[in-house]
Structure formats: C-alpha cells, structure tokens
Design a protein around this motif. Structure first.
Motif, PDB file in Angstrom:
ATOM      1  N   ASN A   1       0.855  -1.190   0.000  1.00  0.00           N
ATOM      2  CA  ASN A   1       0.000   0.000   0.000  1.00  0.00           C
ATOM      3  C   ASN A   1       0.896   1.247   0.000  1.00  0.00           C
ATOM      4  N   ALA A   2       0.302   2.429   0.026  1.00  0.00           N
ATOM      5  CA  ALA A   2       1.059   3.676  -0.081  1.00  0.00           C
ATOM      6  C   ALA A   2       2.098   3.817   1.035  1.00  0.00           C
ATOM      7  N   GLN A   3       1.728   3.525   2.282  1.00  0.00           N
ATOM      8  CA  GLN A   3       2.679   3.607   3.401  1.00  0.00           C
ATOM      9  C   GLN A   3       3.825   2.627   3.219  1.00  0.00           C
ATOM     10  N   GLU A   4       3.481   1.416   2.819  1.00  0.00           N
ATOM     11  CA  GLU A   4       4.492   0.370   2.639  1.00  0.00           C
ATOM     12  C   GLU A   4       5.416   0.697   1.470  1.00  0.00           C
ATOM     13  N   LEU A   5       4.865   1.272   0.397  1.00  0.00           N
ATOM     14  CA  LEU A   5       5.695   1.697  -0.741  1.00  0.00           C
ATOM     15  C   LEU A   5       6.682   2.783  -0.312  1.00  0.00           C
ATOM     16  N   PHE A   6       6.208   3.721   0.500  1.00  0.00           N
ATOM     17  CA  PHE A   6       7.086   4.773   1.008  1.00  0.00           C
ATOM     18  C   PHE A   6       8.229   4.161   1.811  1.00  0.00           C
TER      19      PHE A   6
ATOM     20  N   GLY B   1      15.412   1.793   0.168  1.00  0.00           N
ATOM     21  CA  GLY B   1      16.288   1.789  -1.004  1.00  0.00           C
ATOM     22  C   GLY B   1      15.955   0.764  -2.062  1.00  0.00           C
ATOM     23  N   ILE B   2      14.818   0.127  -1.958  1.00  0.00           N
ATOM     24  CA  ILE B   2      14.423  -0.871  -2.965  1.00  0.00           C
ATOM     25  C   ILE B   2      14.210  -0.163  -4.296  1.00  0.00           C
ATOM     26  N   GLN B   3      14.822  -0.686  -5.332  1.00  0.00           N
ATOM     27  CA  GLN B   3      14.757  -0.070  -6.656  1.00  0.00           C
ATOM     28  C   GLN B   3      13.393  -0.233  -7.327  1.00  0.00           C
ATOM     29  N   ASN B   4      12.751  -1.356  -7.090  1.00  0.00           N
ATOM     30  CA  ASN B   4      11.470  -1.654  -7.731  1.00  0.00           C
ATOM     31  C   ASN B   4      10.411  -2.039  -6.695  1.00  0.00           C
ATOM     32  N   PRO B   5      10.046  -1.119  -5.813  1.00  0.00           N
ATOM     33  CA  PRO B   5       9.098  -1.467  -4.755  1.00  0.00           C
ATOM     34  C   PRO B   5       7.720  -1.876  -5.261  1.00  0.00           C
ATOM     35  N   GLU B   6       7.373  -1.445  -6.455  1.00  0.00           N
ATOM     36  CA  GLU B   6       6.074  -1.821  -7.026  1.00  0.00           C
ATOM     37  C   GLU B   6       5.985  -3.312  -7.340  1.00  0.00           C
TER      38      GLU B   6
ATOM     39  N   ARG C   1       5.310  -2.348  11.136  1.00  0.00           N
ATOM     40  CA  ARG C   1       6.300  -1.555  10.405  1.00  0.00           C
ATOM     41  C   ARG C   1       7.733  -2.041  10.621  1.00  0.00           C
ATOM     42  N   PRO C   2       8.194  -2.253  11.860  1.00  0.00           N
ATOM     43  CA  PRO C   2       9.584  -2.720  12.006  1.00  0.00           C
ATOM     44  C   PRO C   2       9.822  -4.108  11.411  1.00  0.00           C
ATOM     45  N   LYS C   3       8.848  -4.983  11.518  1.00  0.00           N
ATOM     46  CA  LYS C   3       9.015  -6.326  10.951  1.00  0.00           C
ATOM     47  C   LYS C   3       8.994  -6.288   9.431  1.00  0.00           C
ATOM     48  N   LEU C   4       8.116  -5.439   8.862  1.00  0.00           N
ATOM     49  CA  LEU C   4       8.102  -5.287   7.410  1.00  0.00           C
ATOM     50  C   LEU C   4       9.409  -4.675   6.930  1.00  0.00           C
ATOM     51  N   ALA C   5       9.928  -3.690   7.664  1.00  0.00           N
ATOM     52  CA  ALA C   5      11.210  -3.082   7.298  1.00  0.00           C
ATOM     53  C   ALA C   5      12.301  -4.147   7.239  1.00  0.00           C
ATOM     54  N   HIS C   6      12.320  -5.041   8.211  1.00  0.00           N
ATOM     55  CA  HIS C   6      13.286  -6.141   8.244  1.00  0.00           C
ATOM     56  C   HIS C   6      13.194  -6.976   6.970  1.00  0.00           C
TER      57      HIS C   6
END
Length: 132
Positions: free
Chosen positions: A8-13, A19-24, A78-83
């Motif tokens: 979603n928008a928050q997760e894409l941000f 630094g993911i090049q292709n988050p989509e 959020r922290p687990k997704l960041a991981h």
C-alpha cells in the motif's frame, strides 16, 4: 507475485526509503506455512541443522525475490516489514541465489543473530521501530 498483495502507499514509502529499486514489484503473500525449498536436499539438510525447519519450528516470514511470505496470524508491523524489505533489497543487490548461498554460509559460521544479512535487516527493525 500473482497471488500476493502489492504494497500500500505507506508500505511503498517505506520500501523506497529503505532503497528498494522496484518497490512496485514487492508482494506480500499470507500463507498457512511459510515455504521452504524442501526439494533441494542440501538446503533441507542445512535448514534442519541450523534450526530453520523441522518439527516444532515455525517460520513467520521469508523473502524469495520480491515475494514476502508471511504466516497467517503473524503481525507484520512496520519494524518487521522493514526487516523483510531489507532482505528484498539484499536480493536486488546480489540475486536470490547468491543471498541464499551467503546467508546459509553465514548462519553456519556466525549463527542467526550475528549473520551479516540479518544484522543489516535487524538495523531496519530499530530504525523503523515506531509503528505506522
């Protein structure tokens, strides 16, 4: 990627910030059991030896390329997704095959908490510790 949910928008941000090049391309797939390549004999034996798979072991999340598999019932905050997104970034940098080879080698040498790829991912847990 076909069965997973796009970020979603928050997760894409967050993915962009990491630094993911292709988050989509990133997809989150909720599953009853996180998959493991059991058909690869060497990975199966090593996974059992390192305690990643086997009786009574529950894997909550695992990244394969742009797919993040998450066990149903596990809160991917959020922290687990960041991981997990850091693992996506690592795969973007050097390829899934290389990450798997390096990660298992590092796990055998350093253990989970001190394996370099995990150390990098755990830094994201801390950096993005606040919830959404």
């Amino acid at each position: 990627m076909e069965s997973g949910t796009p970020l979603n928008a928050q997760e894409l941000f967050l993915a962009n910030d990491i630094g993911i090049q292709n988050p989509e391309k990133v997809r989150i797939a909720y599953v009853d059991e996180v998959p493991f390549p059991y058909e690869n004999f060497a990975l199966k034996i090593l996974g059992e030896a390192l305690g990643f798979i086997g009786e009574g072991i529950i894997n909550n999340a695992q990244v394969f390329g742009y797919s993040i598999y998450v066990r149903n019932g596990y809160e991917l905050n959020r922290p687990k997704l960041a991981h997990e997104l850091v693992h996506v970034l690592q795969i973007e940098r050097i390829s899934l095959d290389h990450v798997i080879t390096q990660h298992f080698s590092d796990l055998a040498e350093y253990g989970y908490d001190k394996a370099p790829l995990e150390v990098e991912a755990f830094k994201a847990n801390n950096e993005y510790a606040s919830d959404w």
